[in-house]
Design a protein around this motif. Structure first.
Motif, PDB file in Angstrom:
ATOM      1  N   GLY A  43     -46.013  23.571   4.932  1.00 26.64           N
ATOM      2  CA  GLY A  43     -45.193  22.650   5.690  1.00 26.64           C
ATOM      3  C   GLY A  43     -45.613  22.418   7.126  1.00 26.64           C
ATOM      4  N   PRO A  44     -45.928  23.462   7.908  1.00 24.13           N
ATOM      5  CA  PRO A  44     -46.281  23.232   9.308  1.00 24.13           C
ATOM      6  C   PRO A  44     -47.476  22.303   9.491  1.00 24.13           C
ATOM      7  CG  PRO A  44     -45.730  25.539   8.981  1.00 24.13           C
ATOM      8  CD  PRO A  44     -45.773  24.921   7.612  1.00 24.13           C
ATOM      9  N   MET A  45     -48.500  22.452   8.645  1.00 22.67           N
ATOM     10  CA  MET A  45     -49.656  21.570   8.755  1.00 22.67           C
ATOM     11  C   MET A  45     -49.291  20.146   8.376  1.00 22.67           C
ATOM     12  SD  MET A  45     -52.880  23.792   7.328  1.00 22.67           S
ATOM     13  CE  MET A  45     -54.018  22.461   7.661  1.00 22.67           C
ATOM     14  N   ALA A  46     -48.485  19.997   7.314  1.00 21.52           N
ATOM     15  CA  ALA A  46     -48.062  18.658   6.899  1.00 21.52           C
ATOM     16  C   ALA A  46     -47.267  17.986   8.006  1.00 21.52           C
ATOM     17  CB  ALA A  46     -47.239  18.743   5.615  1.00 21.52           C
ATOM     18  N   ALA A  47     -46.345  18.725   8.610  1.00 17.88           N
ATOM     19  CA  ALA A  47     -45.494  18.155   9.657  1.00 17.88           C
ATOM     20  C   ALA A  47     -46.308  17.690  10.858  1.00 17.88           C
ATOM     21  CB  ALA A  47     -44.451  19.179  10.096  1.00 17.88           C
ATOM     22  N   THR A  48     -47.336  18.419  11.217  1.00 21.04           N
ATOM     23  CA  THR A  48     -48.156  18.049  12.368  1.00 21.04           C
ATOM     24  C   THR A  48     -48.765  16.667  12.187  1.00 21.04           C
ATOM     25  OG1 THR A  48     -48.681  20.359  12.850  1.00 21.04           O
ATOM     26  CG2 THR A  48     -50.151  18.705  13.769  1.00 21.04           C
ATOM     27  N   VAL A  49     -49.264  16.401  10.973  1.00 23.37           N
ATOM     28  CA  VAL A  49     -49.873  15.096  10.707  1.00 23.37           C
ATOM     29  C   VAL A  49     -48.809  14.010  10.606  1.00 23.37           C
ATOM     30  CG1 VAL A  49     -51.303  13.772   9.107  1.00 23.37           C
ATOM     31  CG2 VAL A  49     -51.807  16.190   9.499  1.00 23.37           C
ATOM     32  N   MET A  58     -35.028  21.573   0.434  1.00 22.27           N
ATOM     33  CA  MET A  58     -35.715  21.945   1.661  1.00 22.27           C
ATOM     34  C   MET A  58     -35.629  23.453   1.922  1.00 22.27           C
ATOM     35  SD  MET A  58     -33.940  18.677   3.534  1.00 22.27           S
ATOM     36  CE  MET A  58     -33.963  19.402   5.165  1.00 22.27           C
ATOM     37  N   LYS A  59     -36.579  24.211   1.372  1.00 19.58           N
ATOM     38  CA  LYS A  59     -36.658  25.654   1.601  1.00 19.58           C
ATOM     39  C   LYS A  59     -37.995  26.027   2.236  1.00 19.58           C
ATOM     40  CE  LYS A  59     -32.707  26.949  -0.271  1.00 19.58           C
ATOM     41  NZ  LYS A  59     -31.652  27.601   0.544  1.00 19.58           N
ATOM     42  N   ASP A  60     -38.584  25.074   2.952  1.00 18.87           N
ATOM     43  CA  ASP A  60     -39.913  25.252   3.510  1.00 18.87           C
ATOM     44  C   ASP A  60     -39.921  25.818   4.916  1.00 18.87           C
ATOM     45  OD1 ASP A  60     -38.691  22.560   3.705  1.00 18.87           O
ATOM     46  OD2 ASP A  60     -40.268  22.196   5.164  1.00 18.87           O
ATOM     47  N   THR A  83     -39.299  23.028  -2.350  1.00 19.68           N
ATOM     48  CA  THR A  83     -40.447  23.336  -1.499  1.00 19.68           C
ATOM     49  C   THR A  83     -40.194  24.644  -0.769  1.00 19.68           C
ATOM     50  OG1 THR A  83     -40.981  20.998  -1.192  1.00 19.68           O
ATOM     51  CG2 THR A  83     -41.897  22.546   0.398  1.00 19.68           C
ATOM     52  N   THR A  84     -41.120  25.591  -0.936  1.00 19.47           N
ATOM     53  CA  THR A  84     -41.017  26.906  -0.316  1.00 19.47           C
ATOM     54  C   THR A  84     -42.079  27.058   0.767  1.00 19.47           C
ATOM     55  OG1 THR A  84     -41.138  29.300  -0.728  1.00 19.47           O
ATOM     56  CG2 THR A  84     -42.537  27.910  -2.077  1.00 19.47           C
ATOM     57  N   GLY A  85     -41.843  27.974   1.676  1.00 18.24           N
ATOM     58  CA  GLY A  85     -42.833  28.262   2.702  1.00 18.24           C
ATOM     59  C   GLY A  85     -43.536  29.592   2.486  1.00 18.24           C
ATOM     60  N   GLU A 138     -45.306  21.650   0.294  1.00 16.60           N
ATOM     61  CA  GLU A 138     -45.412  20.581   1.289  1.00 16.60           C
ATOM     62  C   GLU A 138     -44.438  19.414   1.111  1.00 16.60           C
ATOM     63  OE1 GLU A 138     -49.228  22.715   0.797  1.00 16.60           O
ATOM     64  OE2 GLU A 138     -48.288  21.330  -0.621  1.00 16.60           O
ATOM     65  N   THR A 139     -43.991  19.150  -0.105  1.00 17.57           N
ATOM     66  CA  THR A 139     -43.288  17.887  -0.375  1.00 17.57           C
ATOM     67  C   THR A 139     -42.054  17.679   0.490  1.00 17.57           C
ATOM     68  OG1 THR A 139     -44.112  17.605  -2.625  1.00 17.57           O
ATOM     69  CG2 THR A 139     -41.994  16.600  -2.112  1.00 17.57           C
TER      70      THR A 139
END
Length: 247
Positions: free
Chosen positions: A75-81, A119-121, A162-164, A188-189
Motif C-alpha cells: 500500500g505505501p508504494m501504491a499510495a505514493t504514486v 481496507m485493512k492495508d 487488502t492487507t498490509g 494494494e487494491t
C-alpha cells in the motif's frame, strides 16, 4: 514551507520538474516485487517512453494515448504514486497484480474484476477515515466485463480484502475473510481505490490468481501448468488494462 499533504498541482510539477502536458491521463499500477522485469516489459509496450518519474515508473505512449506504468509492492508504494499523479491530473487508475484465492468459485486462469475492497492495508484509512469498504468505478467494471465476454476470457467479479502484512496470514485468517464473502486478498487494491476516490478519480482492479489460499496453495507450490496459466492470464490482463486506459 509546505509539507507533502499540502502540495498543490503546481507544487508537484515543480518538485518533479515536469510540465503539465507530460502527465498521463491513465496509469497502470502493478503490484509485484519483481519491478525490474515489469519495467522492461512495459518499456516495450509504451513507446516512445517520454519520461521516467522515478525508479519504479515510466510514462509513454500507446495508440496515441499518454499512459503511465508503475511497479509497486504494498500500500505505501501504491499510495505514493497514486497521490502525486492524482493531484497532478491523472484521472484513471488501473490496479493489476496478483491475489490469494479465498473462494472455490475462482480458479487459475480467471481474471478477477474487483468490485470493492475492504481496507485493512494500513494506508487507506488515512484517505477515507470513515469507511471500511471502497468501490471500483462502476463504468470501468462494466467495461472490463464486456471486454472479457467479447474476447472469451474467463473472469469473476467479487470483493477483496487488502492487507498490509502478507507474512502473518494464517489459515484461520483466510477462513474468516472467506466467511465475510471476499473471494480474494491482496496488498494494494484498497490503497489504490481509496487514494483515487479521495481525489475524485476513477479506479478499478483486475487481478490474477497466484496462490489459492482457501485450498492450501502458497507461492511455493510449484506447478508448471499453473505457471503457464498465470503467464497467459497476465497477458490478457495487460490487454484489458490497456483497453481500459485508452477508452
Amino acid at each position: 514551507m509546505k509539507l507533502y499533504g499540502d502540495f498543490t498541482k503546481r507544487d508537484w510539477l515543480k518538485a518533479l520538474d515536469i510540465r503539465e502536458e507530460q502527465i498521463p491521463g491513465a496509469f497502470v499500477i502493478h503490484g509485484e516485487h519483481e519491478h525490474d522485469h515489469n519495467i522492461k516489459e512495459w518499456t516495450g509496450i509504451l513507446k516512445p517512453i517520454q519520461w521516467l518519474p522515478s525508479w519504479n515508473s515510466i510514462v509513454g505512449s500507446y495508440e496515441g494515448n499518454q499512459i503511465g506504468f508503475a511497479n509497486v509492492y504494498g500500500g505505501p508504494m501504491a499510495a505514493t504514486v497514486v497521490h502525486r499523479f492524482s493531484v497532478m491530473g491523472t484521472s484513471k487508475w488501473i490496479q493489476t497484480g496478483y491475489f490469494g484465492g479465498l473462494s472455490h468459485e475462482v480458479d487459475y486462469g480467471d481474471i478477477l474484476i474487483v468490485t470493492a475492497a475492504e481496507m485493512k492495508d494500513g494506508v487507506s484509512d488515512w484517505y477515507l477515515p470513515n469507511q471500511q469498504i471502497v468501490y471500483s468505478d462502476e463504468q470501468l467494471v462494466n467495461a472490463a466485463v464486456r471486454f472479457c465476454e467479447e474476447n472469451g476470457y474467463n473472469y469473476k467479479k467479487g470483493t477483496i480484502l487488502t492487507t498490509g502484512a502478507i507474512m502473518v496470514e494464517t489459515q484461520s485468517m483466510v477462513n474468516d475473510w472467506a466467511e465475510k464473502g471476499h473471494v480474494a486478498v491482496d496488498m494494494e487494491t484498497a490503497t489504490t481505490l481509496s487514494v483515487a476516490s479521495y481525489f475524485g478519480k476513477k479506479a478499478i482492479a483486475i487481478l490474477n490468481l497466484s496462490d489459492h489460499l482457501i485450498k492450501g496453495d502458497t507461492f511455493y507450490h510449484e506447478d508448471e501448468e499453473r505457471d503457464q496459466m498465470e503467464e497467459e492470464t497476465d497477458r490478457r490482463i495487460k490487454e484489458l488494462a490497456l483497453h481500459l486506459a485508452t477508452k
